[in-house]
Design an enzyme around this catalytic site. Sequence first.
Site, mmCIF file in Angstrom:
data_model
loop_
_atom_site.group_PDB
_atom_site.id
_atom_site.type_symbol
_atom_site.label_atom_id
_atom_site.label_comp_id
_atom_site.label_asym_id
_atom_site.label_seq_id
_atom_site.Cartn_x
_atom_site.Cartn_y
_atom_site.Cartn_z
ATOM 1 N N ARG A 56 1.117 -1.082 -0.336
ATOM 2 C CA ARG A 56 -0.572 -0.109 -0.336
ATOM 3 C C ARG A 56 0.975 1.336 -0.279
ATOM 4 O O ARG A 56 1.114 2.294 -0.751
ATOM 5 C CB ARG A 56 -0.661 0.169 1.450
ATOM 6 C CG ARG A 56 -1.856 0.945 0.821
ATOM 7 C CD ARG A 56 -2.835 1.721 2.046
ATOM 8 N NE ARG A 56 -2.791 0.221 3.017
ATOM 9 C CZ ARG A 56 -2.427 -0.181 4.264
ATOM 10 N NH1 ARG A 56 -1.628 1.268 4.884
ATOM 11 N NH2 ARG A 56 -2.620 -0.481 5.240
ATOM 12 N N TYR A 108 -15.235 19.431 -13.736
ATOM 13 C CA TYR A 108 -15.035 18.126 -14.162
ATOM 14 C C TYR A 108 -16.224 17.758 -13.070
ATOM 15 O O TYR A 108 -16.011 17.908 -11.894
ATOM 16 C CB TYR A 108 -14.135 16.968 -13.773
ATOM 17 C CG TYR A 108 -14.680 15.619 -14.274
ATOM 18 C CD1 TYR A 108 -15.563 15.283 -15.049
ATOM 19 C CD2 TYR A 108 -14.524 15.437 -13.208
ATOM 20 C CE1 TYR A 108 -16.301 13.618 -14.947
ATOM 21 C CE2 TYR A 108 -15.107 13.850 -12.865
ATOM 22 C CZ TYR A 108 -15.857 13.180 -14.037
ATOM 23 O OH TYR A 108 -16.183 11.679 -13.573
ATOM 24 N N ASP A 180 -5.387 20.715 -12.194
ATOM 25 C CA ASP A 180 -5.960 19.868 -12.633
ATOM 26 C C ASP A 180 -5.808 19.827 -13.790
ATOM 27 O O ASP A 180 -5.970 20.327 -15.001
ATOM 28 C CB ASP A 180 -7.105 19.189 -12.598
ATOM 29 C CG ASP A 180 -7.789 18.170 -13.604
ATOM 30 O OD1 ASP A 180 -6.820 17.800 -14.530
ATOM 31 O OD2 ASP A 180 -8.940 17.390 -13.021
ATOM 32 N N LYS A 205 -7.358 9.511 -18.620
ATOM 33 C CA LYS A 205 -6.892 9.908 -20.395
ATOM 34 C C LYS A 205 -5.829 10.488 -20.830
ATOM 35 O O LYS A 205 -5.004 8.912 -21.243
ATOM 36 C CB LYS A 205 -7.550 11.219 -19.524
ATOM 37 C CG LYS A 205 -8.841 11.176 -18.663
ATOM 38 C CD LYS A 205 -9.840 10.391 -18.955
ATOM 39 C CE LYS A 205 -11.075 10.700 -18.370
ATOM 40 N NZ LYS A 205 -10.750 11.264 -17.069
HETATM 41 C C1 PLP Z 1 -10.294 16.922 -15.893
HETATM 42 C C2 PLP Z 1 -10.552 15.240 -15.265
HETATM 43 N N1 PLP Z 1 -10.688 15.413 -13.429
HETATM 44 C C3 PLP Z 1 -10.640 14.397 -13.042
HETATM 45 C C4 PLP Z 1 -11.121 13.018 -13.651
HETATM 46 C C5 PLP Z 1 -11.811 12.168 -13.101
HETATM 47 O O1 PLP Z 1 -11.012 10.567 -13.189
HETATM 48 P P1 PLP Z 1 -11.048 9.337 -13.314
HETATM 49 O O2 PLP Z 1 -12.144 9.723 -14.517
HETATM 50 O O3 PLP Z 1 -9.955 9.012 -13.000
HETATM 51 O O4 PLP Z 1 -11.586 9.402 -11.791
HETATM 52 C C6 PLP Z 1 -11.751 13.368 -14.549
HETATM 53 C C7 PLP Z 1 -12.273 12.732 -15.759
HETATM 54 O O5 PLP Z 1 -12.901 12.539 -16.898
HETATM 55 C C8 PLP Z 1 -11.448 14.908 -15.847
HETATM 56 O O6 PLP Z 1 -12.556 14.605 -17.160
#
Ligand code: PLP
Length: 387
Positions: A56, A108, A180, A205
């Site tokens: 972990r 998001y 982000d 992504k």
């Molecule tokens: C800009 C952005 N940040 C965070 C996330 C969350 O990521 P995850 O789907 O891997 O949990 C997403 C998911 O689409 C996203 O588009």
Amino acid sequence: MTRVFDEDLQAQFGTRAIHAGQRPDMLSGAIMTPIYTTSTYVQEGLGKNKGYEYARGKNPTREALERNVAALEGGTHGFAFSSGMGCTDSIMKLFKSGDHIVCGESMYGGTFRLFDKILKNFGLTFSYIDSRDPQRVADACRPTTVAIIMETPTNPLMRLTDLAAVGQIAKRANALYIVDNTFASPYFQRPFEHGADIVYHSSTKYLNGHSDMIGGIAIVRDDALAERMQFILNSSGAVPGAFDAWLVLRGTKTLHLRMPRHDENGRKIAAWLAEKIGHENVIYPGLSSHPQHELAKRQMTGFGGMISILCGTKDKAARVLSRVRVFSLAESLGGVESLISHPASMTHASVPVDRRNELGIRDDLVRLSCGVEDVGDLIADLEHAFG
Ligand SMILES: Cc1ncc(COP(=O)(O)O)c(C=O)c1O
């Protein structure tokens, strides 16, 4: 806690993508990092081990990924998580009840849901700001503000935040600056160069790039902050398995090859769409009609493959979604294959309808993730869908 190999930071981006964090396997010389599927490590004696105690806290495959992405972002420490949301959730554990956080209002939907439906109940307070105007971010800061969190470009409205301007605001407010960087990837945007303290991704992504796992990763460049992140990672335990970590690591090896193609396809498709349905209906930072095109040129080295389209009515959007053949109707983005989605009912369904309307996530909005296929086929597919 895993620190980037300093010599990796001497290399250019493509070389880092392929080699950073990875050294030939000590046992066999295997050039590819082995997938260490183990939960524990045999210790030589009490308090005597090879630096690994329980998986972990630390796993060599995960460590290679953490070092790799840390080097790509120009940071010093990486922390891999089992999803982008798991990553955001763990970052938020840096804070405590009573703390105030300023964030971009267009982000998001899952991030908004985490803040508004869960973390608010633990005493954190959030101000959601139209961060296209940095002054509004400055005005929202209070004595209790501990962090400023920005996503740029945003999902799905492709709104930008001036990273450097907000970096200065965060510094003045003595707040952690968290970015982000999922949409741009480190290939096109480097938030640390604009003052970020934490850069994070949904590695599901572009970093992975092949739509075959779910993951997240946070990068920092301050040792004390890294210690706190490692403590949270080990205590909360939202870590990825070794195989998923390895899949991202394999993906990042071609990040510098994939991103220019996503960008080339994105630019060509956006230009074609603008001709077809009007500039005002195509939201892409690479178009000169995008209100923040100049900022995009200043802080990004490419615009990527994400495009949002206003179809006019929900029925027209549904028609387009049902007529594509090369684009697949699916959530997510950033993979080699092209995807199309309907944010209002898919990725942003968790955002209340009034708020969606306020923000501009309309029912006729369709989002494209342009993959790396032959662009002629993608345009022909859209020609048929919009025909
Ligand atoms: C800009 C952005 N940040 C965070 C996330 C969350 O990521 P995850 O789907 O891997 O949990 C997403 C998911 O689409 C996203 O588009």
